[in-house]
Design a protein around this motif. Structure first.
Motif, PDB file in Angstrom:
ATOM      1  N   THR A   1       0.955  -1.412   0.079  1.00 41.68           N
ATOM      2  CA  THR A   1       0.013  -0.016   0.017  1.00 41.68           C
ATOM      3  C   THR A   1       0.833   1.468   0.171  1.00 41.68           C
ATOM      4  N   ILE A   2       0.421   2.220  -0.375  1.00 39.27           N
ATOM      5  CA  ILE A   2       1.122   3.654  -0.392  1.00 39.27           C
ATOM      6  C   ILE A   2       1.320   3.899   0.830  1.00 39.27           C
ATOM      7  N   ASN A   3       0.326   3.776   1.835  1.00 36.34           N
ATOM      8  CA  ASN A   3       0.716   4.143   3.264  1.00 36.34           C
ATOM      9  C   ASN A   3       1.886   3.606   3.928  1.00 36.34           C
ATOM     10  N   GLU A   4       1.855   2.128   3.406  1.00 30.01           N
ATOM     11  CA  GLU A   4       3.205   1.569   3.977  1.00 30.01           C
ATOM     12  C   GLU A   4       4.446   1.981   3.433  1.00 30.01           C
TER      13      GLU A   4
ATOM     14  N   PHE B   1       5.017   5.390   5.236  1.00 31.13           N
ATOM     15  CA  PHE B   1       5.610   5.131   6.454  1.00 31.13           C
ATOM     16  C   PHE B   1       6.839   4.472   6.739  1.00 31.13           C
TER      17      PHE B   1
END
Lengths: 216, 456
Positions: B12-15, B18
């Motif tokens: 995911t882009i979030n990971e 992060f």
């Protein structure tokens, strides 16, 4: 699935561990009753038997299902899950929800969605969605609105971090009353959390609020 | 195509964001420092030349095998070494069965270059008959689980397997003296390969356009890294190979910094591999001891320090000689410490004495070596009776008992002649629990003559 029976001897197996082959209900003695079967149960002529190992659950007035915990997710209707956008097609997005197949999210399944304001999701966007259709033979269908058409917190999740868990742990986090882990975390940190029944959890710590707490 | 998309792992882009923002602050998601390796475990199989290496979640098996072939025409007196990689689909959903992908070939090439160009494996010792028969060594690396950093893990697996591989001994025989006779491992002890040094690969991953660098990336870090560099060095600090295939550009200062770090890590990993190989070799030597069929020995696991080069009496003549020479070297120091009550001998022959069912002592092991280093049972018993007694007493008792035992008719035909050796054998005794259980308490032993009563 509706079966005309009555419930008599099932009280013994409810909330107990069952394995495939266990007979939950003997239907010969029942008539004129409606029983709803959820995941993991199947009717074989006049018995209801378990097809998936887990814990038998019952919800009044007449719903039975088997709950089990594993890494893989079996899509079922009305579940709220976390999906990852894998591809964007003309009329739906392909979303991975940890099931056996990819799920389709129609481009119009958003609050106030029209052909003119189709959202642009990049590959890798994390979405909080609801399962609308789930059959074993077709790709599941998703929606970013609730049953009445409102947005209701569905949609893309920004920032934060996502990690995988088992379906059982995800269910525990969503149980009511509030799971004690979440409460304990909340006492120390301010955070947002989204739990998908497919075993995905997204969490974002609100750093500004945390700094305020530390300073204040 | 859709099915393949459904089965692959997605980031995911979030990971991604992060991990990148954490790395810009020098924090890694699994809590390591940017220059730390994950936990390394090296295990070996029953066969010589099979290793199993785990680095964190990454899991690789290395297998070495040898075959006699004709040498290449331009190198008639050198053996050959070939590396094969197998990327099992169970390691990663992205691995497909069939032809090796680009990364699989790159991995094989990297490990091959590290071993071949640096001349780590001695090729000339693999020659049997120049121009006709040489050993072709084949290293197979099976990737079982891709948790990130396959290069380093596979390299360690290849090294560990090569260090523990034994090739059968061959001699020239036949009518014209040109035929190669390969001896069975039971007949002649197989020989290890000659490895001059250990080239260890250290992989670096670059992020944020060369600003952040980590060693030993995990699977997720590998998915978002901008570039990767692998430096193969040995513990002397010699650079054997450097590989940077595409990816983000990095400045020269970063590269020299990485090479310096790699030198430190290479020393560390080399010592870990050496320790693992040493303990494997001692366990292997223990297994080679021949036992008499009537007596079943307990399975003994022995700590390293005790087993170095001693107590292997029952091998073929030349092996016994070899170990005797070694032992005389190690046991010249007469620092016999007081033997705690639970110390027991390891010598397999003497286990025959002290076992519960060893009343009859029909025979010792099949290869009786009159000059082997065994301690008579009387000495063993006394050592148990006197916990922590002084060294001098032990030696004296050993000598008296040895003399007595020499005069008696030991049915077990294991009279020892090496007095000094036996007394010094008592040092470095630590007991695995199984041996202690195997030892019969004195009261239960029936057929033993009673010089020990004198010691009482």
């Amino acid at each position: 699935m509706e079966v005309e029976t009555s419930s008599s001897s099932t009280a013994s197996l409810v909330d107990k561990a069952v394995v495939p082959g266990d007979i939950v209900l003997d239907l010969t003695s029942m008539s004129d009753q409606t029983i709803r079967l959820g995941a993991g149960l199947r009717q074989y002529s006049d018995v209801l038997s378990v097809v998936k190992a887990g814990k038998l659950k019952f919800k009044k007035p007449n719903k039975y299902w088997v709950e089990s915990s594993q890494k893989r997710y079996a899509p079922s209707v009305e579940d709220t899950v976390l999906g990852i956008v894998v591809d964007a097609r003309a009329d739906n997005f392909l979303v991975d929800i940890k099931g056996p197949t990819l799920a389709f999210l129609p481009v119009l399944a958003f609050e106030g969605g029209t052909r003119r304001n189709i959202p642009k999701f990049e590959i890798g966007t994390l979405l909080y969605v609801r399962v609308v259709k789930a059959n074993s033979c077709m790709n599941p269908e998703l929606s970013c609105t609730d049953a009445s058409g409102k947005a209701a917190e569905f949609g893309s999740l920004k920032e934060g971090y996502m990690f995988d868990t088992s379906t059982g742990l995800a269910r525990m986090l969503l149980s009511s009353p509030t799971c004690p882990i979440l409460e304990a975390l909340g006492r120390k940190l301010s955070y947002e959390i989204a739990v998908g029944l497919n075993g995905r959890v997204w969490q974002k710590i609100l750093v500004e609020k945390l700094m305020q707490r530390v300073q204040g | 195509m859709e099915q393949r998309l459904a089965n692959t792992w997605h980031m995911t882009i979030n990971e991604k964001k992060f991990i990148e923002s954490a790395l810009s602050k020098n924090i890694r998601v699994d809590g390591r420092s940017p220059v730390d390796y994950r936990q390394l475990t090296i295990k070996f199989g029953r066969e010589d030349g099979s290793s199993e290496v785990q680095l964190g979640e990454t899991h690789v098996i290395g297998l070495v095998s040898g075959q006699i072939v004709q040498p290449y025409r331009d190198r008639p007196n050198e053996g050959t070494l070939a590396i094969f990689t197998e990327f099992s689909p169970m390691a990663d959903p992205a691995f497909e069965p069939g032809r090796p992908g680009e990364f699989a070939i790159e991995l094989g090439r990297l490990i091959d270059r590290g071993l071949r160009e640096s001349r780590a494996v001695d090729m000339e010792s693999l020659c049997i008959v120049a121009g006709k028969s040489v050993w072709a060594i084949r290293v197979d690396l099976h990737i079982l689980d891709n948790g990130g950093n396959l290069i380093d893990t596979a390299n360690i697996a290849a090294l560990a397997a090569l260090l523990t591989y034994r090739k059968p001994e061959c001699t020239l025989g036949g009518e014209n003296g040109q035929d190669v006779v390969v001896h069975d491992p039971e007949v002649r002890e197989p020989l290890p390969l000659i490895i001059h040094h250990m080239p260890v690969a250290v992989t670096f991953a670059f992020f944020n356009e060369g600003d952040a660098m980590v060693i030993d990336p995990t699977h997720k870090e590998e998915a978002i890294m901008g570039g990767r560099m692998t430096a193969t060095l040995n513990s002397n600090g010699d650079v054997c190979a450097v590989q940077k295939a595409g990816g983000d550009g990095v400045s020269l200062s970063v590269i020299t910094h990485c090479l310096r770090l790699a030198a430190l890590k290479a020393v560390d990993i080399t010592s870990k591999i050496k320790n693992a190989v040493d303990s494997y070799n001692t366990a292997r030597a223990l297994r080679k001891v021949k036992r008499h069929n009537a007596l079943v020995a307990p399975d003994i696991t022995v700590p390293d320090s005790v087993m170095k080069g001693n107590q292997i009496g029952q091998l073929a003549e030349h092996q016994a000689q070899k170990f005797k020479e070694e032992s005389t070297k190690t046991f010249d120091t007469e620092t016999v410490v007081g033997i705690p009550k639970e110390t027991v001998l390891f010598n397999k022959k003497n286990i025959n004495f002290i076992r519960k069912d060893s009343d009859s002592f029909i025979g010792g092991p099949s290869n009786w070596d009159p000059y082997s280093q065994s301690i008579p049972p009387t000495f063993v018993r006394s050592s148990q009776i006197f916990p922590g007694s002084s060294t001098v007493d032990h030696k004296k008792e050993a000598r008296t008992m040895l003399i007595e035992s020499n005069s008696e008719e030991t049915k077990s035909n294991n009279a020892s002649s090496g007095l000094s050796r036996t007394s010094s054998m008592s040092q470095q005794r630590t007991t695995p629990k199984s041996l202690k259980d195997a030892v019969k308490p004195k009261s239960e032993r029936k057929n033993r003559p009673s010089p020990a009563s004198a010691a009482n």
